[in-house]
Design an enzyme around this catalytic site. Sequence first.
Site, short mmCIF file in Angstrom:
data_model
loop_
_atom_site.label_atom_id
_atom_site.label_comp_id
_atom_site.label_asym_id
_atom_site.label_seq_id
_atom_site.Cartn_x
_atom_site.Cartn_y
_atom_site.Cartn_z
N LYS A 132 0.09 3.68 -2.78
CA LYS A 132 -1.01 4.70 -2.64
C LYS A 132 -0.22 6.01 -2.38
CE LYS A 132 -4.81 1.90 -0.81
NZ LYS A 132 -3.99 0.42 -0.69
N SER A 176 -6.42 3.20 4.20
CA SER A 176 -5.59 2.62 3.08
C SER A 176 -6.82 1.74 2.06
CB SER A 176 -4.63 1.52 3.53
OG SER A 176 -3.54 1.28 2.25
N SER A 235 0.76 -1.07 0.06
CA SER A 235 0.02 0.01 0.04
C SER A 235 0.86 1.28 -0.23
CB SER A 235 -0.86 0.14 1.25
OG SER A 235 -1.99 -0.81 0.95
#
Length: 446
Positions: free
Chosen positions: A72, A129, A69
């Site tokens: 992101k 997230s 993640s």
Amino acid sequence: MANTPVQQRQTRWSFGRHIARALSGIALAGVVAGAAQAAPDRTASLIMDYSTGATLYSQNADEPRHPASLTKMMTLYMTFEALQQGRLSMDQKLLVSQFASEQDPTKLGLRPGATIPVRDAVLGLVTKSANDAAVTLAENLAGSEPAFARQMTQRARRLGMNATLFINASGLPNDAQITTARDMAVLGRALIRDFPDFYQLFSTRAFTYQGRVHPNHNRLMNVYDGMDGIKTGFIRASGFNLVASAKRDGRRLVGAVFGGTSPGQRDQLMAKLLDAGFAGTLTAAAPDYAPKRTQVAIAEDTKPAITPVSTRVPARPVGGATITPVSATLGRAAAPVIAAPPPAATAKPVAAKPAPLPAPTKARGTWAVQVGAFSTNANAHKAAETAAASARHALSGGSVSVAEGKDGKGAKVFRARIAGLTEKEARDACQALTRQKSACVAVPAS
């Protein structure tokens, strides 16, 4: 009851889409042929001085790793850029597609055909997230997630992230999606430098969406002095990752840690590295030499920026509606290519080992366990007492205390601590608290 012709077409389309995605993944996996997969030893770390960009410490910092993640961060970079340029506004409603709603957790639970304000989508990425929010941003910005991923990789090149390849906007597992600790530290620094106002969103402790509170996954930020962001990440192939930034006495550091065995172990390593960085006891390490390192290249338009070659991105129909890209022009780019570097003409140098962390120098009783930072002394004292009670055996040699200070924005905070411990006692106690799902960091008390 038999399906209607429309339902049959939708079923065939959905089945065909999943088959296409599977074949695409197989093709990409064949291209990388295992070279880009994270090594069995998944650990990697780097500490960077924000002002100069100098590397203060590195270990395996140029080895390919899966970002999870941390991906992101680039999705948010692209979003902040669109906001800064006026192509998006925080209150603008984004249309949620069927594809976005079907993303694996973690997610906000967005429904196809619904809308979500840009602000909520951004905060969903920062705290929860949320994968469905990441894909929603990608589709509304570029028309499709693959098109957005190409833009992400192109932006990475312009930022100097030469070993990163993005395949999706969320960081969900994909063998071809790789990066390095160095590249992610570069991205963290770029977010702070290029979007100082938007960067403050990374310090959001919790986000409420449709009545549900989503705490920030970056728990270290709650207990580490001066930390104000930025992002955690985890998939099985990567281990527990973290890019973090902290500011003390006017100096800011950016750190990247990959391959943690648990959130607590990852956070402890990050805290130890940052502590040594602020103390000036990290010895600058030469860039890691990796003769087998995979070089990732993506073809980009080589024409001058004043005469770009534009490719129109088609609008994508979603459930009777149409997502029109905010930015409908993309630089012409070939498919991502991964190639090994040519063999060097000279003998290979011996790999430089990173400088070891300094040995503890604090005397007994000068360390503390910090379990949170609060806006009032009373709340801090209560949190310290609760922690002391929950790990009574490990903290038997310490005493509850509250240290007054300031956070990264200069606001007054009260830090809940159990002080009067040796370094070993503090670190052992933190491990005990971490096993109980409590945020904790060992800190020098003086």
